[in-house]
Scaffold this motif. Structure first.
Motif, mmCIF file in Angstrom:
data_model
loop_
_atom_site.group_PDB
_atom_site.id
_atom_site.type_symbol
_atom_site.label_atom_id
_atom_site.label_comp_id
_atom_site.label_asym_id
_atom_site.label_seq_id
_atom_site.Cartn_x
_atom_site.Cartn_y
_atom_site.Cartn_z
ATOM 1 N N TYR A 81 0.955 -1.172 -0.122
ATOM 2 C CA TYR A 81 -0.116 0.109 -0.127
ATOM 3 C C TYR A 81 0.838 1.116 0.016
ATOM 4 O O TYR A 81 1.926 1.096 0.440
ATOM 5 C CB TYR A 81 -1.031 0.022 1.189
ATOM 6 N N GLY A 82 0.198 2.243 -0.619
ATOM 7 C CA GLY A 82 1.066 3.715 -0.888
ATOM 8 C C GLY A 82 1.051 3.737 -2.494
ATOM 9 O O GLY A 82 0.728 2.725 -3.288
ATOM 10 N N TYR A 83 1.365 4.906 -2.952
ATOM 11 C CA TYR A 83 0.919 5.052 -4.112
ATOM 12 C C TYR A 83 2.023 4.185 -5.195
ATOM 13 O O TYR A 83 1.755 3.859 -5.954
ATOM 14 C CB TYR A 83 0.997 6.696 -4.656
ATOM 15 N N THR A 112 -6.868 -0.511 8.271
ATOM 16 C CA THR A 112 -7.521 0.693 8.865
ATOM 17 C C THR A 112 -6.300 1.237 9.853
ATOM 18 O O THR A 112 -6.817 2.584 10.132
ATOM 19 C CB THR A 112 -8.618 0.060 9.919
ATOM 20 N N ASP A 113 -5.452 0.723 10.184
ATOM 21 C CA ASP A 113 -4.266 1.306 11.070
ATOM 22 C C ASP A 113 -3.254 2.280 9.855
ATOM 23 O O ASP A 113 -2.743 3.163 10.580
ATOM 24 C CB ASP A 113 -3.396 0.507 11.677
ATOM 25 N N ARG A 114 -3.643 2.135 8.840
ATOM 26 C CA ARG A 114 -2.676 3.173 7.848
ATOM 27 C C ARG A 114 -3.774 3.195 6.761
ATOM 28 O O ARG A 114 -3.473 2.862 5.429
ATOM 29 C CB ARG A 114 -1.687 2.309 7.338
ATOM 30 N N LEU A 119 -5.714 4.496 0.917
ATOM 31 C CA LEU A 119 -6.450 5.523 -0.279
ATOM 32 C C LEU A 119 -5.199 5.951 -1.359
ATOM 33 O O LEU A 119 -5.553 5.954 -2.599
ATOM 34 C CB LEU A 119 -6.434 6.915 0.625
ATOM 35 N N ALA A 120 -3.864 5.816 -0.882
ATOM 36 C CA ALA A 120 -2.756 6.281 -1.934
ATOM 37 C C ALA A 120 -2.789 4.750 -2.806
ATOM 38 O O ALA A 120 -2.461 4.959 -4.122
ATOM 39 C CB ALA A 120 -1.531 6.396 -1.267
ATOM 40 N N ALA A 121 -3.130 3.812 -2.302
ATOM 41 C CA ALA A 121 -2.988 2.586 -3.171
ATOM 42 C C ALA A 121 -4.183 2.639 -4.183
ATOM 43 O O ALA A 121 -3.870 2.344 -5.277
ATOM 44 C CB ALA A 121 -3.025 1.153 -2.372
ATOM 45 N N TYR A 122 -5.217 3.068 -3.673
ATOM 46 C CA TYR A 122 -6.411 3.058 -4.546
ATOM 47 C C TYR A 122 -6.189 4.080 -5.645
ATOM 48 O O TYR A 122 -6.392 3.812 -6.627
ATOM 49 C CB TYR A 122 -7.780 3.308 -3.738
ATOM 50 N N ARG A 123 -5.681 5.191 -5.311
ATOM 51 C CA ARG A 123 -5.262 6.155 -6.408
ATOM 52 C C ARG A 123 -4.311 5.595 -7.485
ATOM 53 O O ARG A 123 -4.529 5.824 -8.717
ATOM 54 C CB ARG A 123 -4.685 7.323 -5.737
ATOM 55 N N PRO A 281 -12.152 -6.992 9.243
ATOM 56 C CA PRO A 281 -11.570 -5.757 8.578
ATOM 57 C C PRO A 281 -11.350 -4.425 9.586
ATOM 58 O O PRO A 281 -10.386 -3.790 9.197
ATOM 59 C CB PRO A 281 -12.351 -5.431 7.543
ATOM 60 N N ASP A 282 -11.952 -4.479 10.741
ATOM 61 C CA ASP A 282 -11.753 -3.342 11.499
ATOM 62 C C ASP A 282 -10.588 -3.839 12.577
ATOM 63 O O ASP A 282 -10.299 -2.601 13.102
ATOM 64 C CB ASP A 282 -13.037 -2.876 12.084
ATOM 65 N N VAL A 283 -10.166 -4.858 12.627
ATOM 66 C CA VAL A 283 -9.228 -4.933 13.445
ATOM 67 C C VAL A 283 -7.958 -4.899 13.056
ATOM 68 O O VAL A 283 -7.600 -5.694 12.182
ATOM 69 C CB VAL A 283 -9.416 -6.471 14.332
#
Ligand SMILES: NC(=O)c1ccc[n+]([C@@H]2O[C@H](COP(=O)([O-])OP(=O)(O)OC[C@H]3O[C@@H](n4cnc5c(N)ncnc54)[C@H](OP(=O)(O)O)[C@@H]3O)[C@@H](O)[C@H]2O)c1
Length: 296
Positions: A81-83, A112-114, A119-123, A281-283
């Protein structure tokens, strides 16, 4: 017999039924994929984290089925994860699968902790979509509040949300949120896989042994697995059952020549226990970031 297709929110079509390969040992994966394609499957779901993308590609080539006739779906693992990291994750996945373009690339789960990195990965997935490297993008294990934040802060509505979904855990709130935004819900553990892995919880009941499912199955001369897959298809979902066993691969595909009645679909919906079998997914599980996805 052809599998029904589902049209994603960007017009791309996807065979509703696919082969899953989570926990398919690498040495059995190529054979399972080739077997599935021979039986008629045209959709395979893998993930960087499953460490068998290379064998999925090998199975595809071994099958002799044209690459363009198969819908290939894979997932970016959280350690990528990350752009820039997620852009590179595409190169790793496409390289291992031996293809130029992926049909569907999704984020494996919200970190959820990062979440900023999520979001950057999704972008990055949006960029890959724009550049034609992937035909569709999506997410997995996104609960409605994760989706709401993603939709708020990114541009492309995910085409798919892949979540745990079987008769004992139907996630109505997730299904409603997906439907509201035109996101296709795809069922993982569609025949209850997580409910019967040994060691996944004391006293857990296998959905395969459920008396209602057994009764409905007997009425149609089918198996509980076939009834569950039929239920997904008739409810408009995609399902990706996993098997490495040729008989069960064929069994799971032989669901196109019978139909459940509305009352039967309702009875299966009513089996929901509201209790998930897989991870919440929230843990936060920060240790996941320590597992790098190999380059090759
Ligand atoms: N996004 C995520 O976080 C996530 C999480 C889990 C799974 N997934 C995806 O969803 C796919 C399916 O989920 P899953 O593997 O957890 O569960 P599943 O497909 O519901 O069940 C798989 C299990 O059922 C057995 N099986 C298969 N067909 C059967 C049949 N007809 N009768 C009896 N047993 C049968 C398989 O064993 P045999 O191989 O011996 O047949 C395996 O143990 C995965 O492979 C993966 O692609 C995604």
């Amino acid at each position: 017999m052809n599998v029904p297709t589902l049209t994603l929110n960007n017009g791309v079509t996807m065979p509703a039924l696919g082969l899953g390969v989570f926990q398919s040992p690498p040495e059995e994966t190529a054979a399972a994929v080739a077997e599935a394609l021979a039986v008629g499957y045209r959709h395979v779901d893998t993930a960087a984290a499953y460490q068998n993308e290379r064998e999925v590609g090998e199975g595809l080539r071994r099958s002799g089925v044209d690459r363009d006739d198969v819908f290939l779906e894979t997932k970016v693992w959280v350690s990528d994860y990350g752009y820039d990291e997620a852009l590179h994750a595409f190169d790793k996945a496409a390289g291992k699968l031996g293809v130029e373009q992926l049909d569907l690339l999704i984020l494996h789960q919200p970190a959820t902790d990062r979440f900023e990195k999520t979001l950057a990965a999704y972008r990055a997935l949006e960029t890959l979509l724009h550049d034609g490297k992937v035909r569709a993008i999506g997410v997995s294990n996104f609960m409605p509040h994760h989706l709401a934040e993603l939709l708020d802060r990114t541009d492309v509505v995910p085409a798919v949300n892949q979540v745990e979904l079987h008769p004992y855990f139907t996630q109505p709130a997730v299904q409603a949120a997906d439907a509201e935004h035109g996101i296709l819900t795809q069922a993982w553990s569609p025949i209850g896989g997580m409910t019967f892995y040994p060691g996944w919880g004391e006293g857990r009941r296998s959905v395969m042994d459920d008396p209602t499912l057994r009764e409905i199955a007997a009425g149609h001369g089918r198996t509980p697995a076939q009834v569950m897959l039929r239920w997904h298809l008739q409810r408009g979902r995609s399902a990706i059952p996993k098997s490495t066993n040729p008989g069960r691969i064929a069994e799971n595909f032989a669901v196109l020549d019978f139909a459940l009645g509305d009352d039967e679909l309702d009875r299966i919906d009513a089996l929901d226990t509201g209790v998930r079998s897989g991870p919440d997914p929230d843990v936060p599980r920060p240790e996941r970031f320590d597992t790098p996805v190999p380059e090759a």
